[in-house]
Write an enzyme that holds these catalytic residues in place. Sequence first.
Site, PDB file in Angstrom:
ATOM      1  N   ASP A  69      97.742  13.318  67.178  1.00 61.67           N
ATOM      2  CA  ASP A  69      97.980  14.309  68.207  1.00 61.67           C
ATOM      3  C   ASP A  69      97.879  15.742  67.691  1.00 61.67           C
ATOM      4  O   ASP A  69      97.592  16.652  68.450  1.00 61.67           O
ATOM      5  CB  ASP A  69      99.369  14.101  68.797  1.00 61.67           C
ATOM      6  CG  ASP A  69     100.284  13.445  67.784  1.00 61.67           C
ATOM      7  OD1 ASP A  69     100.321  12.203  67.733  1.00 61.67           O
ATOM      8  OD2 ASP A  69     100.914  14.174  67.005  1.00 61.67           O
ATOM      9  N   TYR A  97     100.459  18.707  57.891  1.00 59.15           N
ATOM     10  CA  TYR A  97     100.858  17.814  56.810  1.00 59.15           C
ATOM     11  C   TYR A  97     100.310  18.248  55.449  1.00 59.15           C
ATOM     12  O   TYR A  97     100.791  17.782  54.416  1.00 59.15           O
ATOM     13  CB  TYR A  97     100.408  16.378  57.113  1.00 59.15           C
ATOM     14  CG  TYR A  97     101.286  15.685  58.126  1.00 59.15           C
ATOM     15  CD1 TYR A  97     102.402  14.957  57.732  1.00 59.15           C
ATOM     16  CD2 TYR A  97     101.001  15.769  59.482  1.00 59.15           C
ATOM     17  CE1 TYR A  97     103.214  14.328  58.657  1.00 59.15           C
ATOM     18  CE2 TYR A  97     101.815  15.145  60.423  1.00 59.15           C
ATOM     19  CZ  TYR A  97     102.919  14.421  60.011  1.00 59.15           C
ATOM     20  OH  TYR A  97     103.719  13.800  60.932  1.00 59.15           O
TER      21      TYR A  97
END
Length: 461
Positions: free
Chosen positions: A173, A251
Site C-alpha cells: 500500500d 522502510y
Amino acid sequence: MKLTIVGGGGFRVPDVYRALLADSGSPRITEVWLYDVGADRLEAVRTILASAARRAQLHGTDAASVPAVHATTDLDVALSDADFVFSAIRVGGLAGRVADERVALSLGVLGQETVGPGGISYGLRTVPVMTAIAERIAAVAPRAVLINFTNPAGMITEALQRVLGDRAVGICDTPSGLGRRIAAGLGIDPREVQLDYAGLNHLGWLRRVLHRGEDVLPRVLADDALLGSLEEGAVFGVDALRTLGNIPNEYLYYYYCNRDAVPAILERPRTRGEQLVVDQADFFSRVRGADDPWQLWQDTSAARSATYMAEAKPDDHVADAEDSPFQGDDGYAGVALSVMRAVARDEPATLVLNVRNGGTIPGMPVDAVVEVPVRVSAQGMVTQQVTQPDLHQLGLMQQLKACERHTIDAALSGSRVQAEKAFALHPLVQSLPRARALLDGYTREIPEVAATLAAGADHTC
C-alpha cells in the site's frame, strides 16, 4: 463472484470487507469465505463483519449488495471455485513476530518483522505454508487470481509464482499511498499522476512524479511544508530527502538510519509485536460482547495505525489516519479491490505491484519479483517503463534479492546452509558468526522455523 480470504481471522480483514461494501460496480464480490486455523478468531471476525453489514444496510445499502460471509477451517472448502484469493496470514502468530524482533535485538541487530533478520525468519516459516496453499488453489480454484499481502510480500509472491505463475501478484500500500498524498499536496488529480517507482517490496524509490509530461517531484522536494507533511518527510527528514534526490519507501529508514533505528526500538518499553500482543488480546476479549463490534474495531484500528513506525518519527509527530498504510482508498484493501475490478470488469488501473520482472529492471533476473508500476486489465498485467535504478539502488536490490532466494531455497529444502547464507549476506547482518547465532535463536524460539529446517539433509552443518 467469490473471494476467499486466507487468514480470515486476522485483525485487518474488516478493512477488506469495508472496501467491498463500498463497491457498487458489476460484476462484484457476492460471497466472502474466511479461512483460518483458529475457529475462535474466525468467529470474532465474522461477528465484526456482520455488524458492518447491519450498519451498511441501516445507511441505505441494499441487502442484496452486501456480500454474504462464510467461515471455515477447511481450506479446500474455502478455496473451491474462488474467483479471487486474498492472503494475509501470519505463520507463528504474534508470538513469532515478537521472537523475530527480540532474537535480533538481543544480538544488536535490527528487530523488525519484514526488514532484516526478522523478515528472513518470517519467510523461512511462511514459504512452505504459502506454497502448500498455492498448490491447493491450483487444484480446486484453477481460475483464481491470488492477491498476496502475506509478508514478506515480495519474497512470498516469488515463491507463489513457482506454483501459480503470473496468477499470483503481491500488493503493498505504501507506494500508491505516497503518490496519492503527493498529488493531494500539489492539488493534482491522482489519476493524472504517473509514478516512476522501482524496487523490491519495502525497498523501493520514487524517482519521478509525472503530471502531463512534467516531473513535479522537484517541486515537492523544494517545498518545506509539503515535504515535511509527508510521512516520509517525518521519517527521514526533509534535508535527507533532498540529499537523496528522491523519496524512498519508508522502510528504507531501517537501512539508511540503522544506527538510530536499533537504539530507538530498544528504548521503547515494548517492541511493536509485544504491543500488538497486548492490544489484540484486549480487543478479541471484548469484541464478542460489544454492543457495536464494528465501532470497537474501527476505534482499535485507528489507535493501532497511529503508532505505526513510531520509532522512526519525532516524538511530536501527529499521525493522520490517512497516512497509515491500512486506511483510505489506497490502503491495501483499496489496492486489492482495484486489482479485482481491473481483472473482473476490465476497469484498467495502474498500480504499484509485486510482479515478475521480465525485462523491466535490467540487472535483475527476469523471473525475480520486483515492485513497479503495472497496468492491470482483463487482458493481464503489463509492467510500465521505469527509469533504470542507479548503482546504489540496483546493488541493494540485487543483494536483498539474493537473500530472498537463499531464504526461499532454505524454506523449500530445509537447508540450514542456505538459511545461514540468507542471514550472513543481508546488509544489516554481514557476519557469518552472527548469522549462525540468529538462526540458532530463531530455531530455538520459533517452532515453525525449527520445523522448516528439520528435514534438511545438511541440518547439522
